[in-house]
Motif scaffolding. Structure first.
Motif, mmCIF file in Angstrom:
data_model
loop_
_atom_site.group_PDB
_atom_site.id
_atom_site.type_symbol
_atom_site.label_atom_id
_atom_site.label_comp_id
_atom_site.label_asym_id
_atom_site.label_seq_id
_atom_site.Cartn_x
_atom_site.Cartn_y
_atom_site.Cartn_z
ATOM 1 N N ALA A 131 26.174 27.140 -8.278
ATOM 2 C CA ALA A 131 27.271 26.320 -8.806
ATOM 3 C C ALA A 131 28.111 27.106 -9.802
ATOM 4 C CB ALA A 131 26.711 25.061 -9.457
ATOM 5 N N LEU A 132 27.480 27.897 -10.661
ATOM 6 C CA LEU A 132 28.238 28.729 -11.601
ATOM 7 C C LEU A 132 29.108 29.740 -10.861
ATOM 8 C CD1 LEU A 132 25.583 29.509 -14.392
ATOM 9 C CD2 LEU A 132 27.629 28.090 -14.635
ATOM 10 N N LEU A 133 28.539 30.389 -9.858
ATOM 11 C CA LEU A 133 29.291 31.386 -9.103
ATOM 12 C C LEU A 133 30.456 30.750 -8.342
ATOM 13 C CD1 LEU A 133 26.272 33.457 -7.777
ATOM 14 C CD2 LEU A 133 28.051 34.291 -9.334
ATOM 15 N N LYS A 134 30.224 29.587 -7.772
ATOM 16 C CA LYS A 134 31.281 28.894 -7.039
ATOM 17 C C LYS A 134 32.414 28.502 -7.989
ATOM 18 C CE LYS A 134 31.878 25.032 -3.760
ATOM 19 N NZ LYS A 134 32.818 24.169 -4.483
ATOM 20 N N ALA A 135 32.054 28.005 -9.167
ATOM 21 C CA ALA A 135 33.067 27.595 -10.138
ATOM 22 C C ALA A 135 33.871 28.797 -10.616
ATOM 23 C CB ALA A 135 32.416 26.895 -11.323
ATOM 24 N N GLN A 136 33.200 29.919 -10.827
ATOM 25 C CA GLN A 136 33.929 31.106 -11.272
ATOM 26 C C GLN A 136 34.898 31.587 -10.195
ATOM 27 O OE1 GLN A 136 34.008 34.634 -10.454
ATOM 28 N NE2 GLN A 136 35.495 34.761 -12.147
ATOM 29 N N ALA A 137 34.462 31.562 -8.939
ATOM 30 C CA ALA A 137 35.337 31.987 -7.848
ATOM 31 C C ALA A 137 36.541 31.054 -7.702
ATOM 32 C CB ALA A 137 34.543 32.044 -6.548
ATOM 33 N N GLU A 138 36.331 29.766 -7.899
ATOM 34 C CA GLU A 138 37.410 28.796 -7.743
ATOM 35 C C GLU A 138 38.414 28.849 -8.895
ATOM 36 O OE1 GLU A 138 35.536 25.012 -7.357
ATOM 37 O OE2 GLU A 138 34.916 25.336 -5.278
ATOM 38 N N THR A 139 37.917 29.072 -10.109
ATOM 39 C CA THR A 139 38.789 28.995 -11.283
ATOM 40 C C THR A 139 39.316 30.340 -11.742
ATOM 41 O OG1 THR A 139 36.938 29.192 -12.843
ATOM 42 C CG2 THR A 139 37.526 26.956 -12.098
ATOM 43 N N GLY A 140 38.604 31.412 -11.414
ATOM 44 C CA GLY A 140 38.966 32.726 -11.931
ATOM 45 C C GLY A 140 38.687 32.869 -13.417
ATOM 46 N N ALA A 141 37.842 31.998 -13.971
ATOM 47 C CA ALA A 141 37.569 32.016 -15.410
ATOM 48 C C ALA A 141 36.735 33.239 -15.782
ATOM 49 C CB ALA A 141 36.835 30.746 -15.819
ATOM 50 N N ASP A 142 36.921 33.683 -17.017
ATOM 51 C CA ASP A 142 36.138 34.804 -17.536
ATOM 52 C C ASP A 142 34.745 34.360 -17.968
ATOM 53 O OD1 ASP A 142 38.370 37.007 -17.817
ATOM 54 O OD2 ASP A 142 39.224 35.156 -18.612
#
Length: 320
Positions: A105-116
């Motif tokens: 879930a963390l990896l998916k969210a980072q890929a979707e948002t581009g957040a640092d």
């Protein structure tokens, strides 16, 4: 080889550490993403070494053991970073247990948002707390956020997080070791990231549980933490030499202390369990007013920290 390292700092919590590590072993959907799990043992005597070695046999990924004998949360996190070259860093505290879909879930969210830096929700558990305090403490040790994954304006703490190393964790020691005994090292890190234009994300499905040990499942500990959290905005403004900002936060804190203090006193007179929440708000307000150096609570500490530091010195000198 995977591109994610999970760092787990620990200090003399063998049962909690085992629970945290076994929760990582059960992660799903990330078999090809995890490079290693890094256990950072912050006990001067290296008490987590045997447990870490025993669990290697059942881990689906390599486990690296790093000994950081000088007690301090920033020191421990920096030591974990020095043990890996992975470009993505996830942090799980040793008193947390991750749900099976946590890292995915963390990896998916980072890929979707581009957040640092991406954060997830935490469900607090305080099984040893007094009955009237349990609801408050479980909320205190928990963490709520948006119901949907996406970008957020403000960061949370390092526990249950995923960060891009290149942008969120620059340099060899991105965590300020001056915060070792008082905490707040992640506040400074994220304030600097925001100043550089960094972005924060929320992973609504990256759920973990946090189990408060008995010595933390108390009103005294929670209010000391609340006071320190309250100090954060004033201290951040002071570090930037934003003195109008410091004055603003102090005025806000004074008003909060007065208003919530009166409410807390009233609820105390009738012994309402809700008084704990108002004690908390009062403490946070007071922290904004009394933010100065030397007034920070020592969570890793006082006599216990001094004892551990002496033990660390003996350990480094080869004296057992």
């Amino acid at each position: 080889m995977g591109d994610v390292a999970v760092i787990v700092p620990t200090l003399r919590r063998p049962e909690s550490l085992e629970r945290a590590l076994r929760s990582l072993f059960r992660q799903t959907g990330v078999a090809d993403r995890v490079a290693e799990i890094v256990v950072v043992d912050n006990d001067p005597t290296g008490s987590a070494a045997d447990l870490t070695e025993a669990l290697r046999a059942v881990s689906p990924w390599p486990i690296l053991y790093r000994h950081a004998p000088t007690p301090g949360v920033a020191t421990a996190r920096n030591a974990g970073l020095s043990a890996t070259t992975a470009p993505l860093i996830a942090f799980l505290d040793d008193d947390e247990a991750a749900s099976p879909g946590w890292l995915a879930a963390l990896l998916k969210a980072q890929a979707e948002t581009g957040a640092d830096a991406v954060f997830g929700p935490i469900t607090g558990r305080a099984p040893g707390a007094e009955a009237w305090l349990q609801d408050y403490l479980e909320r205190f040790f928990g963490r709520d956020g948006p119901t949907q994954t996406g970008l957020i304006a403000e960061p949370y703490g390092c526990g249950n997080s995923l960060m891009l190393r290149a942008t969120a964790l620059p340099g060899r020691t991105p965590f300020n070791v001056a915060a070792d005994q008082v905490g707040g090292e992640d506040d400074a890190l994220f304030a600097a990231l925001a100043a550089r234009g960094g972005r924060f994300g929320w992973a609504a499905d990256a759920q973990v549980e946090e189990f408060a040990p008995p010595h933390r499942a108390t009103l005294k500990y929670a209010l000391a933490r609340a006071f320190a959290y309250g100090q954060g905005p004033s201290q951040t403004a002071a570090a930037a030499r934003n003195w109008p900002g410091v004055a603003r936060w102090m005025l806000i804190g004074a008003a909060q202390t007065a208003v919530w203090g009166v409410g807390a006193a009233a609820l105390t007179l009738i012994a309402s369990p809700r008084r704990a929440a108002l004690y908390d708000r009062t403490a946070r307000g007071a922290g904004k007013v009394f933010w100065m150096k030397g007034l920070e609570p020592r969570f890793y500490g006082s006599r216990e920290l001094d004892r551990l530091n002496r033990a660390a010195a003996r350990f480094r000198a080869g004296v057992r």
